[in-house]
Design an enzyme around this catalytic site. Structure first.
Site, PDB file in Angstrom:
ATOM      1  N   SER A  29      20.627 -78.567 -13.998  1.00 41.36           N
ATOM      2  CA  SER A  29      20.811 -78.586 -12.540  1.00 41.36           C
ATOM      3  C   SER A  29      19.464 -78.553 -11.833  1.00 41.36           C
ATOM      4  O   SER A  29      19.226 -79.300 -10.867  1.00 41.36           O
ATOM      5  CB  SER A  29      21.632 -77.365 -12.104  1.00 41.36           C
ATOM      6  OG  SER A  29      22.936 -77.457 -12.597  1.00 41.36           O
ATOM      7  N   ARG A  33      17.366 -81.528  -9.489  1.00 40.19           N
ATOM      8  CA  ARG A  33      16.922 -81.185  -8.128  1.00 40.19           C
ATOM      9  C   ARG A  33      15.404 -81.294  -7.991  1.00 40.19           C
ATOM     10  O   ARG A  33      14.897 -81.677  -6.933  1.00 40.19           O
ATOM     11  CB  ARG A  33      17.414 -79.781  -7.766  1.00 40.19           C
ATOM     12  CG  ARG A  33      18.931 -79.751  -7.470  1.00 40.19           C
ATOM     13  CD  ARG A  33      19.480 -78.340  -7.632  1.00 40.19           C
ATOM     14  NE  ARG A  33      20.876 -78.208  -7.232  1.00 40.19           N
ATOM     15  CZ  ARG A  33      21.933 -78.554  -7.987  1.00 40.19           C
ATOM     16  NH1 ARG A  33      21.751 -79.105  -9.177  1.00 40.19           N
ATOM     17  NH2 ARG A  33      23.162 -78.356  -7.541  1.00 40.19           N
ATOM     18  N   GLY A 101      27.603 -86.666 -13.220  1.00 39.54           N
ATOM     19  CA  GLY A 101      28.205 -86.396 -11.914  1.00 39.54           C
ATOM     20  C   GLY A 101      27.202 -85.762 -10.970  1.00 39.54           C
ATOM     21  O   GLY A 101      27.157 -86.082  -9.774  1.00 39.54           O
ATOM     22  N   ARG A 129      35.549 -90.467 -12.505  1.00 37.76           N
ATOM     23  CA  ARG A 129      35.521 -89.199 -11.768  1.00 37.76           C
ATOM     24  C   ARG A 129      35.602 -89.409 -10.252  1.00 37.76           C
ATOM     25  O   ARG A 129      35.138 -90.419  -9.731  1.00 37.76           O
ATOM     26  CB  ARG A 129      34.269 -88.405 -12.155  1.00 37.76           C
ATOM     27  CG  ARG A 129      34.277 -88.067 -13.634  1.00 37.76           C
ATOM     28  CD  ARG A 129      33.037 -87.330 -14.073  1.00 37.76           C
ATOM     29  NE  ARG A 129      32.954 -85.997 -13.502  1.00 37.76           N
ATOM     30  CZ  ARG A 129      31.921 -85.182 -13.693  1.00 37.76           C
ATOM     31  NH1 ARG A 129      30.885 -85.581 -14.414  1.00 37.76           N
ATOM     32  NH2 ARG A 129      31.921 -83.983 -13.166  1.00 37.76           N
ATOM     33  N   GLN A 176      27.918 -79.418  -6.449  1.00 34.95           N
ATOM     34  CA  GLN A 176      27.511 -80.815  -6.252  1.00 34.95           C
ATOM     35  C   GLN A 176      27.829 -81.257  -4.827  1.00 34.95           C
ATOM     36  O   GLN A 176      27.017 -81.911  -4.174  1.00 34.95           O
ATOM     37  CB  GLN A 176      28.200 -81.721  -7.272  1.00 34.95           C
ATOM     38  CG  GLN A 176      27.730 -81.474  -8.692  1.00 34.95           C
ATOM     39  CD  GLN A 176      28.494 -82.282  -9.720  1.00 34.95           C
ATOM     40  OE1 GLN A 176      29.414 -83.020  -9.390  1.00 34.95           O
ATOM     41  NE2 GLN A 176      28.120 -82.123 -10.978  1.00 34.95           N
ATOM     42  N   ASP A 326      30.814 -74.415 -16.557  1.00 34.35           N
ATOM     43  CA  ASP A 326      30.511 -75.308 -17.683  1.00 34.35           C
ATOM     44  C   ASP A 326      30.663 -74.626 -19.038  1.00 34.35           C
ATOM     45  O   ASP A 326      30.506 -75.275 -20.083  1.00 34.35           O
ATOM     46  CB  ASP A 326      29.087 -75.862 -17.544  1.00 34.35           C
ATOM     47  CG  ASP A 326      28.978 -76.827 -16.367  1.00 34.35           C
ATOM     48  OD1 ASP A 326      30.009 -77.409 -15.983  1.00 34.35           O
ATOM     49  OD2 ASP A 326      27.871 -76.979 -15.836  1.00 34.35           O
ATOM     50  N   LYS A 353      35.781 -82.855 -14.814  1.00 32.38           N
ATOM     51  CA  LYS A 353      34.418 -82.858 -15.356  1.00 32.38           C
ATOM     52  C   LYS A 353      34.209 -84.136 -16.182  1.00 32.38           C
ATOM     53  O   LYS A 353      34.935 -85.103 -16.017  1.00 32.38           O
ATOM     54  CB  LYS A 353      34.183 -81.600 -16.197  1.00 32.38           C
ATOM     55  CG  LYS A 353      34.277 -80.317 -15.390  1.00 32.38           C
ATOM     56  CD  LYS A 353      33.149 -80.218 -14.399  1.00 32.38           C
ATOM     57  CE  LYS A 353      33.241 -78.948 -13.581  1.00 32.38           C
ATOM     58  NZ  LYS A 353      32.269 -78.916 -12.498  1.00 32.38           N
ATOM     59  N   ARG A 402      29.875 -81.332 -23.750  1.00 27.74           N
ATOM     60  CA  ARG A 402      30.211 -79.920 -23.961  1.00 27.74           C
ATOM     61  C   ARG A 402      31.441 -79.753 -24.868  1.00 27.74           C
ATOM     62  O   ARG A 402      31.561 -78.760 -25.569  1.00 27.74           O
ATOM     63  CB  ARG A 402      30.415 -79.196 -22.626  1.00 27.74           C
ATOM     64  CG  ARG A 402      29.133 -79.172 -21.800  1.00 27.74           C
ATOM     65  CD  ARG A 402      29.134 -78.130 -20.715  1.00 27.74           C
ATOM     66  NE  ARG A 402      28.190 -78.470 -19.667  1.00 27.74           N
ATOM     67  CZ  ARG A 402      26.866 -78.291 -19.728  1.00 27.74           C
ATOM     68  NH1 ARG A 402      26.326 -77.741 -20.788  1.00 27.74           N
ATOM     69  NH2 ARG A 402      26.095 -78.650 -18.720  1.00 27.74           N
TER      70      ARG A 402
HETATM   71  C1  S3P Z   1      26.399 -78.775 -11.102  1.00 30.34           C
HETATM   72  C2  S3P Z   1      27.553 -78.309 -10.555  1.00 30.34           C
HETATM   73  C3  S3P Z   1      28.805 -78.154 -11.294  1.00 30.34           C
HETATM   74  C4  S3P Z   1      28.590 -78.212 -12.809  1.00 30.34           C
HETATM   75  C5  S3P Z   1      27.665 -79.329 -13.196  1.00 30.34           C
HETATM   76  C6  S3P Z   1      26.309 -79.139 -12.540  1.00 30.34           C
HETATM   77  C7  S3P Z   1      25.195 -78.906 -10.262  1.00 30.34           C
HETATM   78  O1  S3P Z   1      29.670 -79.210 -10.943  1.00 30.34           O
HETATM   79  O2  S3P Z   1      29.816 -78.356 -13.471  1.00 30.34           O
HETATM   80  O3  S3P Z   1      27.481 -79.358 -14.591  1.00 30.34           O
HETATM   81  O4  S3P Z   1      24.081 -79.071 -10.803  1.00 30.34           O
HETATM   82  O5  S3P Z   1      25.334 -78.821  -9.036  1.00 30.34           O
HETATM   83  P1  S3P Z   1      30.690 -79.095  -9.692  1.00 30.34           P
HETATM   84  O6  S3P Z   1      29.907 -79.102  -8.449  1.00 30.34           O
HETATM   85  O7  S3P Z   1      31.566 -80.324  -9.823  1.00 30.34           O
HETATM   86  O8  S3P Z   1      31.439 -77.821  -9.915  1.00 30.34           O
END
Ligand code: S3P
Length: 449
Positions: A29, A33, A101, A129, A176, A326, A353, A402
């Site tokens: 994550s 970013r 995603g 998705r 997200q 996760d 997911k 995963r």
């Molecule tokens: C993430 C948010 C989560 C997580 C993903 C990473 C992120 O997803 O499952 O692996 O980096 O913001 P969701 O926002 O769909 O919950």
């Protein structure tokens, strides 16, 4: 990358005690970013410890397509020369976010308030998705999106030529979605407000502040209210990426399944919006100690010392779901080796997911001889105790890293080997998994060897 090579089945066999030090790669994550905020900044951003998984590499490629200079100096060491807020240029190619995603949703947010058009695609998993959860709030800023039926990729986003700020209550717990709205708010004049009723991972808020944005967070009766003042000048930063707690969960849970294991996992993020799995493991009776707690790169981290423990099943409260979203796949695998029942509620987000993770875990566990019950929003695993899970199955992973890693961990402690139909997606988040697990003593092989 959406091109998926041939599937590589992998098999895990009953292993003797896992021992040693597991050096986990950087947080996924935070890595996404760091590249995106670096690209939206003026000047140079230097990132160390960047996760070089395919998901993050795809985001690096995307940032180049939007005009940023992104350079790899050495392993995990990257430099980004950004174009500034509002400075994205229109890409002259389709943006391929592969399996990610997080990548596609954050990048859509980051470009949605600039007067450019971009087309996004992904692999077979990502293209299934839902993107409506992103395009709905982005429409409030004035952006338009045209995708496939059901709001799926491939999708073209036309950035708002004259963006207005938005006030958006996120309807599902999703970092997200929250982050996409905040990134869109960067190039809208005035204040963008995001409200989340359940707190989710807060890396965007922390990092936006670190890059120089004005952002406030208030806990109110309505939920967590995040207010961002638009059109800041973000300035390039030095970012040290902490080690990923979601990746750490795999060797940690494997050590808890394999008798006599004793491993050290140094420098893992203990961010309270990410640490639900460790709290749950301790509730199950895990001998898991957070040693040497400290701060690194603005995040709390600790060295995890974990020794095999006979665990008991627990009920995981729904309000903890966002802080371990996760980690439910590997927890479900671990729960199969515990004594008693583990009930996980409030987890319907797992259905959207990289795969429908509730279904994938339920079917895989059943194939391994474990009794489960599944509802739309919960999973119950009937634990069989250490050494009692039969295994002896080939599990479908549905392009989900995963799911693959969870069953490979389980197979280290089952009576018969467990095979996953395809281990290649592991490279999206944890390319070092195979080598790291082998160094600890895990018996995991590619079945085509
Ligand atoms: C993430 C948010 C989560 C997580 C993903 C990473 C992120 O997803 O499952 O692996 O980096 O913001 P969701 O926002 O769909 O919950």
């Amino acid at each position: 990358m959406s091109g998926h090579g041939p599937a590589i089945p992998m098999t895990a066999r009953k292993s003797v005690a896992l021992r040693g030090v597991a050096e986990i790669p950087g947080d996924k994550s935070i890595s996404h970013r760091a590249l995106i905020l670096g690209a939206l900044s003026v000047g140079e951003t230097h990132v160390t410890g960047l996760l070089e998984g395919q998901d993050v590499l795809d985001t690096a490629t995307a940032m180049r397509a939007f005009g940023a200079e992104v350079i790899q100096n050495g392993p995990g060491d990257w430099t980004v020369h950004g174009v500034g807020v509002g400075g994205f240029r229109e890409p002259d190619c389709v943006i391929d976010c592969g399996n990610s995603g997080t990548g596609v949703r954050l990048i859509m947010g980051a470009m949605a308030t600039t007067d450019i058009t971009a087309t996004f695609t992904g692999d077979a998993s990502l293209n299934k998705r839902p993107m409506g959860r992103i395009t709905d709030p982005l429409a409030q800023f004035g952006a338009q999106a045209f995708g496939r039926k059901g709001g799926r990729l491939p999708m073209t986003v036309i950035g708002a030529p004259d963006p207005v700020p938005a006030r958006y209550k996120v309807p599902m717990p999703s970092a997200q979605v929250k982050s996409a709205v905040l990134l869109a708010g960067l190039n809208a004049p005035g204040q963008t407000v995001v409200i989340e009723s359940e707190p989710t991972r807060d890396h965007s808020e922390r990092m936006l502040r670190g890059f120089g944005a004005e952002i406030t967070v208030a806990d109110t009766d309505e939920g967590r209210v995040i207010t961002l003042t638009g059109q800041p000048e973000l300035r390039g930063q030095s970012v040290t990426v902490p080690r990923d707690p979601s990746s750490a969960a795999f060797p940690v849970c494997a050590a808890l399944m394999v008798p006599d294991s004793d491993i050290l996992v140094p420098g893992v993020s203990q961010n309270p919006t990410r640490n639900g799995i460790f709290i749950t493991l301790q509730e199950m009776g895990a001998d898991l100690v957070m040693e040497n707690p400290r701060e690194e790169g603005g995040e709390p981290v600790a060295d995890l010392r974990v020794r095999f423990s006979a665990l008991k099943g627990v009920e995981v409260p729904p309000e903890r779901a966002a802080s371990m979203i996760d980690e439910y796949p590997v927890l479900s695998a671990l729960a199969a080796t515990a004594e008693g029942v583990t009930i996980m509620r409030g987890v319907k987000e797992l259905r959207v997911k990289e795969s429908d993770r509730l279904d994938a875990m339920a079917r895989g566990l059943e194939a391994c001889g474990v009794r489960v019950e599944e509802t739309e929003d919960s999973l119950t695993v009937y634990g069989m105790g250490t050494g009692s899970v039969p295994g002896g199955a080939t599990v479908q992973t549905h392009l989900d890293h995963r799911i693959a890693m969870s069953f490979l961990c389980l197979g280290l402690a089952t009576q018969k080997p467990v095979t996953v139909d395809d281990g290649t997606p592991i490279a999206t988040s944890f390319p070092a998994f195979e080598g790291l697990m082998a160094d600890l003593g895990a018996q995991i092989t590619r079945s085509n060897r």
